[in-house]
Motif scaffolding. Sequence first.
Motif, PDB file in Angstrom:
ATOM      1  N   PRO A   1       0.681  -1.241   0.155  1.00 47.29           N
ATOM      2  CA  PRO A   1       0.079  -0.060  -0.022  1.00 47.29           C
ATOM      3  C   PRO A   1       0.798   1.233  -0.191  1.00 47.29           C
ATOM      4  CG  PRO A   1      -0.741  -1.402   1.608  1.00 47.29           C
ATOM      5  CD  PRO A   1       0.454  -2.074   1.089  1.00 47.29           C
ATOM      6  N   ILE A   2       1.935   1.131   0.462  1.00 47.48           N
ATOM      7  CA  ILE A   2       2.876   2.433   0.619  1.00 47.48           C
ATOM      8  C   ILE A   2       3.944   2.657  -0.467  1.00 47.48           C
ATOM      9  CG2 ILE A   2       2.115   2.960   2.839  1.00 47.48           C
ATOM     10  CD1 ILE A   2       4.887   1.683   3.590  1.00 47.48           C
ATOM     11  N   ILE A   3       4.009   1.379  -1.510  1.00 46.59           N
ATOM     12  CA  ILE A   3       4.989   1.518  -2.651  1.00 46.59           C
ATOM     13  C   ILE A   3       4.857   2.626  -3.731  1.00 46.59           C
ATOM     14  CG2 ILE A   3       6.323   0.132  -4.156  1.00 46.59           C
ATOM     15  CD1 ILE A   3       6.294  -2.108  -2.306  1.00 46.59           C
ATOM     16  N   SER A   4       5.814   3.658  -4.107  1.00 46.28           N
ATOM     17  CA  SER A   4       5.237   4.302  -5.278  1.00 46.28           C
ATOM     18  C   SER A   4       5.244   3.365  -6.484  1.00 46.28           C
ATOM     19  CB  SER A   4       6.306   5.227  -5.191  1.00 46.28           C
ATOM     20  OG  SER A   4       7.735   4.825  -5.922  1.00 46.28           O
ATOM     21  N   ASP A   5       4.612   4.062  -7.544  1.00 47.76           N
ATOM     22  CA  ASP A   5       4.401   3.181  -8.692  1.00 47.76           C
ATOM     23  C   ASP A   5       6.126   2.899  -9.399  1.00 47.76           C
ATOM     24  OD1 ASP A   5       1.820   3.170  -8.744  1.00 47.76           O
ATOM     25  OD2 ASP A   5       1.570   5.269  -9.998  1.00 47.76           O
ATOM     26  N   PHE A   6       6.912   4.170  -9.203  1.00 50.47           N
ATOM     27  CA  PHE A   6       8.260   3.925  -9.586  1.00 50.47           C
ATOM     28  C   PHE A   6       9.061   2.590  -9.146  1.00 50.47           C
ATOM     29  CE2 PHE A   6      12.724   4.635  -9.035  1.00 50.47           C
ATOM     30  CZ  PHE A   6      13.046   4.928 -10.310  1.00 50.47           C
ATOM     31  N   ILE A   7       8.746   2.436  -7.876  1.00 51.32           N
ATOM     32  CA  ILE A   7       9.523   1.381  -6.971  1.00 51.32           C
ATOM     33  C   ILE A   7       8.949  -0.125  -7.423  1.00 51.32           C
ATOM     34  CG2 ILE A   7       9.934   0.313  -4.778  1.00 51.32           C
ATOM     35  CD1 ILE A   7      11.745   2.559  -5.455  1.00 51.32           C
ATOM     36  N   PHE A   8       7.395   0.010  -7.591  1.00 51.48           N
ATOM     37  CA  PHE A   8       6.746  -0.985  -7.938  1.00 51.48           C
ATOM     38  C   PHE A   8       7.038  -1.644  -9.566  1.00 51.48           C
ATOM     39  CE2 PHE A   8       3.043  -3.821  -9.079  1.00 51.48           C
ATOM     40  CZ  PHE A   8       2.948  -4.475  -7.762  1.00 51.48           C
ATOM     41  N   GLU A   9       7.523  -0.593 -10.293  1.00 50.89           N
ATOM     42  CA  GLU A   9       7.758  -1.100 -11.772  1.00 50.89           C
ATOM     43  C   GLU A   9       9.280  -1.406 -11.497  1.00 50.89           C
ATOM     44  OE1 GLU A   9       7.540   2.410 -14.459  1.00 50.89           O
ATOM     45  OE2 GLU A   9       5.436   2.532 -13.995  1.00 50.89           O
ATOM     46  N   ASP A  10      10.044  -1.003 -10.674  1.00 48.34           N
ATOM     47  CA  ASP A  10      11.485  -1.256 -10.657  1.00 48.34           C
ATOM     48  C   ASP A  10      11.629  -2.843 -10.140  1.00 48.34           C
ATOM     49  OD1 ASP A  10      14.141  -1.679 -10.522  1.00 48.34           O
ATOM     50  OD2 ASP A  10      14.594  -0.181  -8.617  1.00 48.34           O
ATOM     51  N   ILE A  11      10.703  -3.313  -9.031  1.00 48.97           N
ATOM     52  CA  ILE A  11      10.464  -4.580  -8.844  1.00 48.97           C
ATOM     53  C   ILE A  11      10.146  -5.431  -9.846  1.00 48.97           C
ATOM     54  CG2 ILE A  11       9.041  -6.291  -7.347  1.00 48.97           C
ATOM     55  CD1 ILE A  11       8.554  -3.855  -5.223  1.00 48.97           C
ATOM     56  N   GLU A  12       9.238  -5.198 -10.691  1.00 48.53           N
ATOM     57  CA  GLU A  12       8.698  -5.892 -11.911  1.00 48.53           C
ATOM     58  C   GLU A  12       9.941  -6.056 -12.738  1.00 48.53           C
ATOM     59  OE1 GLU A  12       5.253  -3.953 -12.952  1.00 48.53           O
ATOM     60  OE2 GLU A  12       3.906  -5.070 -11.934  1.00 48.53           O
ATOM     61  N   ASN A  13      10.654  -4.908 -13.035  1.00 47.35           N
ATOM     62  CA  ASN A  13      11.794  -4.992 -13.938  1.00 47.35           C
ATOM     63  C   ASN A  13      12.747  -6.055 -13.474  1.00 47.35           C
ATOM     64  OD1 ASN A  13      10.601  -3.342 -16.048  1.00 47.35           O
ATOM     65  ND2 ASN A  13      11.415  -1.770 -14.841  1.00 47.35           N
ATOM     66  N   GLN A  14      13.257  -6.006 -12.162  1.00 43.68           N
ATOM     67  CA  GLN A  14      14.204  -6.832 -11.878  1.00 43.68           C
ATOM     68  C   GLN A  14      13.855  -8.312 -11.542  1.00 43.68           C
ATOM     69  OE1 GLN A  14      16.322  -6.076  -8.249  1.00 43.68           O
ATOM     70  NE2 GLN A  14      15.829  -3.708  -8.311  1.00 43.68           N
ATOM     71  N   ILE A  15      12.369  -8.582 -11.746  1.00 44.85           N
ATOM     72  CA  ILE A  15      12.115  -9.977 -11.700  1.00 44.85           C
ATOM     73  C   ILE A  15      12.142 -10.495 -13.199  1.00 44.85           C
ATOM     74  CG2 ILE A  15      10.094 -11.414 -11.348  1.00 44.85           C
ATOM     75  CD1 ILE A  15       9.052  -9.744  -8.890  1.00 44.85           C
ATOM     76  N   HIS A  16      11.667  -9.519 -14.159  1.00 39.20           N
ATOM     77  CA  HIS A  16      11.959  -9.898 -15.337  1.00 39.20           C
ATOM     78  C   HIS A  16      13.275 -10.414 -15.990  1.00 39.20           C
ATOM     79  CE1 HIS A  16       7.893  -9.271 -17.422  1.00 39.20           C
ATOM     80  NE2 HIS A  16       7.820  -8.331 -16.782  1.00 39.20           N
ATOM     81  N   LYS A  17      14.263  -9.650 -15.114  1.00 37.75           N
ATOM     82  CA  LYS A  17      15.713  -9.782 -15.652  1.00 37.75           C
ATOM     83  C   LYS A  17      16.216 -11.078 -15.250  1.00 37.75           C
ATOM     84  CE  LYS A  17      17.182  -5.077 -15.849  1.00 37.75           C
ATOM     85  NZ  LYS A  17      17.955  -4.098 -14.892  1.00 37.75           N
ATOM     86  N   LEU A  18      15.372 -11.686 -14.097  1.00 43.57           N
ATOM     87  CA  LEU A  18      15.771 -13.006 -13.593  1.00 43.57           C
ATOM     88  C   LEU A  18      15.268 -14.048 -14.668  1.00 43.57           C
ATOM     89  CD1 LEU A  18      14.096 -12.849  -9.887  1.00 43.57           C
ATOM     90  CD2 LEU A  18      16.515 -12.921 -10.480  1.00 43.57           C
ATOM     91  N   TYR A  19      14.340 -13.956 -15.525  1.00 43.83           N
ATOM     92  CA  TYR A  19      14.046 -14.850 -16.360  1.00 43.83           C
ATOM     93  C   TYR A  19      14.670 -14.558 -17.844  1.00 43.83           C
ATOM     94  CZ  TYR A  19      10.770 -16.350 -12.895  1.00 43.83           C
ATOM     95  OH  TYR A  19      10.255 -16.998 -11.627  1.00 43.83           O
ATOM     96  N   GLU A  20      15.346 -13.724 -17.896  1.00 45.12           N
ATOM     97  CA  GLU A  20      16.031 -13.427 -19.528  1.00 45.12           C
ATOM     98  C   GLU A  20      16.775 -14.389 -20.267  1.00 45.12           C
ATOM     99  OE1 GLU A  20      17.716  -9.290 -19.301  1.00 45.12           O
ATOM    100  OE2 GLU A  20      15.799  -8.378 -19.521  1.00 45.12           O
ATOM    101  N   ASP A  21      17.527 -15.147 -19.196  1.00 46.13           N
ATOM    102  CA  ASP A  21      18.258 -16.185 -19.892  1.00 46.13           C
ATOM    103  C   ASP A  21      17.594 -17.244 -20.423  1.00 46.13           C
ATOM    104  OD1 ASP A  21      20.436 -14.311 -19.580  1.00 46.13           O
ATOM    105  OD2 ASP A  21      20.674 -15.218 -17.409  1.00 46.13           O
TER     106      ASP A  21
END
Length: 76
Positions: A56-76
């Motif tokens: 509830p207190i995470i900004s949209d910017f941080i939320f997008e950063d979380i999603e992007n870091q998870i996507h990077k885990l699956y890039e290989d």
Amino acid sequence: MSKVELKIEDVWLEVDYDYTEGEAEVTYYPDGSGCPASPDRVDVNEVKVCGVDVIPIISDFIFEDIENQIHKLYED
């Protein structure tokens, strides 16, 4: 559901998420139709700091950063 620990802005986050791999484009089926590709998808279910859910207190910017870091885990 999968779990990962991520460090964002010097804070360790415990993230529960679902990852769905996208589908490849099919240019033509035998009947002449086709379908476009779909992107990979990350659905963040929970973000905890010291066991406390902080979504509830995470900004949209941080939320997008979380999603992007998870996507990077699956890039290989």
